[in-house]
Design an enzyme around this catalytic site. Structure first.
Site, PDB file in Angstrom:
ATOM      1  N   ARG A  91       0.873  -1.186   0.000  1.00 58.82           N
ATOM      2  CA  ARG A  91       0.000   0.000   0.000  1.00 58.82           C
ATOM      3  C   ARG A  91       0.900   1.223   0.000  1.00 58.82           C
ATOM      4  NH1 ARG A  91       0.554   1.424   5.504  1.00 58.82           N
ATOM      5  NH2 ARG A  91       0.390  -0.361   6.906  1.00 58.82           N
ATOM      6  N   HIS A  99      -1.807   3.230   6.667  1.00 59.10           N
ATOM      7  CA  HIS A  99      -2.729   2.140   7.020  1.00 59.10           C
ATOM      8  C   HIS A  99      -4.189   2.601   6.902  1.00 59.10           C
ATOM      9  CE1 HIS A  99      -4.832  -0.864   9.379  1.00 59.10           C
ATOM     10  NE2 HIS A  99      -5.143   0.044  10.276  1.00 59.10           N
ATOM     11  N   TYR A 155       7.819   3.920  10.104  1.00 62.51           N
ATOM     12  CA  TYR A 155       8.213   2.510  10.047  1.00 62.51           C
ATOM     13  C   TYR A 155       8.649   2.037   8.667  1.00 62.51           C
ATOM     14  CZ  TYR A 155       3.194   2.109   8.823  1.00 62.51           C
ATOM     15  OH  TYR A 155       1.969   2.265   8.257  1.00 62.51           O
TER      16      TYR A 155
END
Lengths: 370, 325
Positions: free
Chosen positions: A269, A273, A283
């Site tokens: 993606r 999120h 991250y």
């Protein structure tokens, strides 16, 4: 201590043998070249163009949804850019009578299965009308409890089998979702009943901030199908043709009474999120992002179709304009949907309203009349 | 009419519904060829076939998902959870999914699912078999929670539960399965959901109970009557929703109420009953509404059941205190 079982129980060999059965299947490489001629799906030119159009349309939907979310005109939204091949080529292999049990990121599959865009936007905003599937659209609304859609899929598929219908139930979860108990129970039940189900794991490498490597030491997620004795495959999830073909074959097996399959799509993606404050720069590295951008499912499929003389910039712009105007109209229609009242929420709880709720209904009806 | 135990009455209800409606499916762990761990589904697979009555893998959440999925295909699933203590494994499917199906679908879908499960103490079961967990289910909007206390109600309520297009949790007290027989019609009949039953009329005090505590309350009433008190005993039958009208009418007449449950004091539905009566009948009350319940510990080790479970004596003692308040 000497390892007496070494010959039969060579740990390294056991793991490698398992892993080697699940090497990623690809049809198109990053440049849109066919790397596996035998696996090219049997799709007409019109169908290829339609699949590309849907992928472009959905990329625009993602861009507009992010922007509408930032303007406060949409609520909950889980970005989909990067997963077009995984989501749409799998749905493209289905028939209308097939039943979809989507996760929260799988709104595009629902839209292409028949959920009106206005309702998809109402789902995002949090309006009960957004979850109202039109007659003949075989699907549940997006599942928020990760894994629940898997156990339910076993039930839908068993129901389809008992009715003697030539159809399948298909469901989706992510890489993180494959750690849930319901993931295992779902595939195991479908396996035990030889039910016509397709289980898709969209492995986009991250469950929010947790990398795939922290979910399990298993080398692939596809191999989890071994635990329940069902055929499983790992495909390049950025490759529309590979995803389509894997889903098509799983569907064939299912409607022929051969039971469920598990498909792991290797995807990514590009966005966060969800739009609820997740920041992927915490991250993920930009190197990783740009590595995956090279694998963009639209880029390679566009090249493939251009080489076949089936796609052009004009055609793409036409799809983009259509998408934008349809999105605009749908948002407007969502705006015009009457606001929810507490009595509306009470009305949809039970067929036969119990006395305590009936009593509260009168109280709220009185309040709402003022 | 025939003399039936509660197990037989439930089995009889199943036969009626399997015959009446070909969409009714019964499934769970060992409910098929084995006939269930309590013989509740005995003979059903033989009579109706493996397509209608079948075993599942050992996974409660999977069973719940199976029920919900089957309901999307027009079936009327009756799922069994072998013991209520195992409901934690399937709590998402029960409270997070099945209970919310109609709501989540904006009223466009139904979940005509019956969730059957045994519970209840006094039969020396191992850990997490007997726990009274009706309270947590009763707190989940979208569910009805039914607890029969006798064979006649068990059959009629189960038929109503299966026919309901709303999900119903149907809890069967293990101690009541075979503890007594009563006349149960062979033919079909229903007992209305959401309605309490006045087991005996009286004027001095109302005992409100459900499950195995109904029998204990009737025994307590007998004893209280020896002391000259006239006792009304009400069996809730449905712990969600609670039939408030029947309770209020009784308390307005007697002026005194004791709510009796087997569950721990912090659990069950006794507090809800007391709160409703306080809100609606306080001007009729001669004494505070009292509760008889178990101690707020984990369900006891087998050998401590007899000192832990509420019984007739606890009810008599509390009723007297309320009468003499």
């Amino acid at each position: 201590m000497a390892l007496k079982l070494k010959a039969q129980f060579d740990a390294e060999k056991v793991l490698q043998d398992t892993q080697s059965q699940f090497e990623m299947v690809q049809v198109l490489d990053m440049d849109g070249n066919v790397v596996n001629e035998d696996l090219v799906p049997d799709l007409s030119d019109d169908e290829l163009v339609e699949l590309m159009s849907r992928m472009v349309w959905t990329r625009i939907l993602d861009q507009r949804s992010i922007s509408l979310n930032r303007q406060g005109r949409l609520g909950f939204y889980a970005p989909t850019a990067g997963q077009e091949a995984s989501q749409l080529a799998s749905q493209f292999a289905l028939e209308q009578e097939d039943f979809i049990l989507p996760g929260y990121r799988d709104v595009p599959q629902l839209i292409w299965h028949g959920l009106p865009l206005t309702e998809a936007f109402l789902f995002s905003r949090g309006h009960f009308k957004g979850n109202h599937m039109p007659e003949g659209v075989n699907a549940l609304s997006p599942q928020i409890i990760i894994g629940a859609q898997y156990v339910q899929t076993a039930g839908v598929a068993l129901g389809i089998k008992k009715r003697g219908k030539k159809a399948v139930a298909i469901t989706y979860t992510g890489d993180g979702g494959s750690s849930q108990g319901d993931f295992y129970e779902g595939i195991n039940f479908a396996s035990a009943y030889k039910a016509p189900a397709i289980f898709v794991i969209q492995n986009n490498n991250y469950a929010i901030s947790t990398p795939r490597s922290k979910q399990t030491a298993a080398a692939t997620l596809a191999q989890k199908g071994v635990a329940v004795g069902i055929p499983s495959i790992q495909v390049d999830g950025m490759d529309a043709l590979a995803v389509y073909q894997a889903t098509k074959e799983a569907r064939e097996r299912a409607i022929n009474g051969e039971g469920p399959s598990l498909i792991e799509t290797m995807t990514y993606r590009y966005g966060p999120h969800t739009m609820a404050g997740d920041d992927p720069t915490k991250y993920r590295t930009s190197d990783e992002d740009s590595e995956w951008e090279k694998k963009d499912p639209l880029v390679r499929f566009r090249k493939y179709l251009e080489n076949k003389g089936l796609w052009s910039e004009d055609k793409e712009n036409e799809v983009i304009e259509t998408a934008k105007s349809e999105i605009k109209a749908a948002i407007k229609e969502a705006d015009n949907t009457p606001k929810q009242k507490v009595t509306d929420l009470m009305d949809i709880m039970y067929e036969d309203m119990p006395q305590h709720l009936a009593e509260q209904y009168e109280i709220y009806k009185e309040k709402e009349s003022k | 009419m025939a003399q039936m135990t509660m197990v037989q009455a439930i089995n009889n209800a199943f036969k009626t519904e399997l015959q009446n409606d070909e969409d009714v499916l019964i499934f769970g762990e060992d409910v098929g060829v084995n006939g269930g761990v309590f013989r509740v589904t005995e003979g059903l697979q033989k009579e109706f076939g493996e397509d209608r009555v079948f075993d599942t893998p050992l996974a409660e959440s999977g069973i719940g998902g199976l029920a919900l999925g089957l309901s999307t295909q027009g079936f009327r699933p009756v799922m069994e959870i072998q013991f209520l203590g195992f409901v934690f494994e399937v709590f998402d499917e029960v409270a997070g999914q099945i209970a919310r199906t109609r709501f989540r679908a904006g009223g466009s879908k139904a979940a005509p699912i019956t969730i059957r499960t045994p519970f209840g103490g006094g039969v020396h079961t191992p850990e997490l078999h007997a726990d009274n967990l009706e309270g947590i289910l009763a707190q989940s909007p979208g569910l009805r929670v039914v607890i029969p206390s006798n064979p006649y109600d068990a059959k009629g309520l189960l038929i109503s539960a299966i026919r309901s297009n709303d999900p119903v949790v149907y809890l069967e007290h293990m101690k009541l399965y075979r503890s007594f027989r009563e006349e149960v019609p062979e033919e079909e009949y229903t007992v209305e959901l959401d309605k309490a039953s006045v087991k005996q009329e009286g004027n001095d005090i109302t005992l409100i109970a459900y499950g195995a505590m109904v029998q204990e309350s009737l025994k307590a009433a007998e004893e209280l009557e020896k002391d000259g008190y006239s006792v009304e005993v009400i069996d809730l039958r449905s712990v969600q929703p609670i039939d408030i009208d029947t309770l209020v009418a009784s308390v307005e007449k007697t002026g005194r109420a004791v709510v009796v449950q087997e569950a721990q004091r912090q659990a069950g539905v006794g507090a809800t009953v007391a709160a409703e009566l306080s809100e609606r009948a306080i001007l009729s009350l001669e004494a505070p509404i009292a509760r008889v319940a178990a101690a707020d510990t984990v369900y006891p080790f087998t050998q401590a059941e007899n000192v832990w479970l509420p019984n007739k004596n606890d009810i008599v003692e509390q009723a007297k205190a309320t009468l003499e308040f």
